[in-house]
Design an enzyme around this catalytic site. Sequence first.
Site, mmCIF file in Angstrom:
data_model
loop_
_atom_site.group_PDB
_atom_site.id
_atom_site.type_symbol
_atom_site.label_atom_id
_atom_site.label_comp_id
_atom_site.label_asym_id
_atom_site.label_seq_id
_atom_site.Cartn_x
_atom_site.Cartn_y
_atom_site.Cartn_z
ATOM 1 N N TYR A 60 4.027 -0.559 -4.243
ATOM 2 C CA TYR A 60 2.743 -0.863 -4.874
ATOM 3 C C TYR A 60 2.940 -1.844 -6.029
ATOM 4 O O TYR A 60 2.112 -2.733 -6.246
ATOM 5 C CB TYR A 60 2.064 0.419 -5.377
ATOM 6 C CG TYR A 60 1.520 1.284 -4.268
ATOM 7 C CD1 TYR A 60 0.294 0.991 -3.677
ATOM 8 C CD2 TYR A 60 2.228 2.385 -3.800
ATOM 9 C CE1 TYR A 60 -0.204 1.782 -2.648
ATOM 10 C CE2 TYR A 60 1.739 3.175 -2.775
ATOM 11 C CZ TYR A 60 0.520 2.868 -2.204
ATOM 12 O OH TYR A 60 0.023 3.645 -1.180
ATOM 13 N N ASN A 83 -9.358 -0.074 1.895
ATOM 14 C CA ASN A 83 -9.192 -0.937 3.059
ATOM 15 C C ASN A 83 -9.661 -0.199 4.309
ATOM 16 O O ASN A 83 -9.105 0.820 4.685
ATOM 17 C CB ASN A 83 -7.720 -1.330 3.181
ATOM 18 C CG ASN A 83 -7.417 -2.066 4.454
ATOM 19 O OD1 ASN A 83 -8.255 -2.768 4.999
ATOM 20 N ND2 ASN A 83 -6.202 -1.902 4.928
ATOM 21 N N CYS A 91 -2.208 -1.977 5.069
ATOM 22 C CA CYS A 91 -1.898 -1.234 3.848
ATOM 23 C C CYS A 91 -0.830 -0.162 4.087
ATOM 24 O O CYS A 91 -0.217 0.316 3.137
ATOM 25 C CB CYS A 91 -3.162 -0.626 3.252
ATOM 26 S SG CYS A 91 -4.066 0.450 4.371
ATOM 27 N N HIS A 92 -0.574 0.168 5.354
ATOM 28 C CA HIS A 92 0.491 1.131 5.638
ATOM 29 C C HIS A 92 1.861 0.579 5.255
ATOM 30 O O HIS A 92 2.817 1.339 5.130
ATOM 31 C CB HIS A 92 0.473 1.536 7.122
ATOM 32 C CG HIS A 92 0.739 0.413 8.062
ATOM 33 N ND1 HIS A 92 -0.257 -0.451 8.471
ATOM 34 C CD2 HIS A 92 1.875 -0.002 8.666
ATOM 35 C CE1 HIS A 92 0.260 -1.344 9.302
ATOM 36 N NE2 HIS A 92 1.559 -1.095 9.433
ATOM 37 N N GLU A 118 6.889 -0.186 13.705
ATOM 38 C CA GLU A 118 7.255 -1.528 13.264
ATOM 39 C C GLU A 118 8.727 -1.673 12.957
ATOM 40 O O GLU A 118 9.258 -2.791 12.965
ATOM 41 C CB GLU A 118 6.410 -1.907 12.036
ATOM 42 C CG GLU A 118 4.945 -2.036 12.390
ATOM 43 C CD GLU A 118 4.053 -2.390 11.224
ATOM 44 O OE1 GLU A 118 2.854 -2.598 11.462
ATOM 45 O OE2 GLU A 118 4.528 -2.459 10.062
#
Length: 122
Positions: A60, A83, A91-92, A118
Amino acid sequence: MAGRPTDPPELGEVTKAVHAYHDGDLTAVDEIEVRQRSGEFREHAWQVLRTVPPGKPISYTDYAALAGRPAAVRAAAAACAYNAAALFVPCHRVLRSDGTLGGFRWGLPVKQWLLDHEDPAR
């Protein structure tokens, strides 16, 4: 594949991009235009999120700096919280400074699944 809806609605290019993402083309969702409205910082912060590459989560604190306001960590976290287009505005990919998940509107198991998808070595 786990986590994939069995009968998703057909949304043209959006559906194709989501299927491609689930099939391993992690950048397929990047081509989908996203329009969310809010204040100037939040809208800018959402655009910045779209530049965070798959498999390369940031903190963050780093996210606030990338958005141009290094002291605005809470505002950056709020941009994640508000979001509504999470897969397309990823945002993950934002984690706490200690590497833990933090929050996620759709639940931490979903955030963890996206991060694992990912980067399977995670």
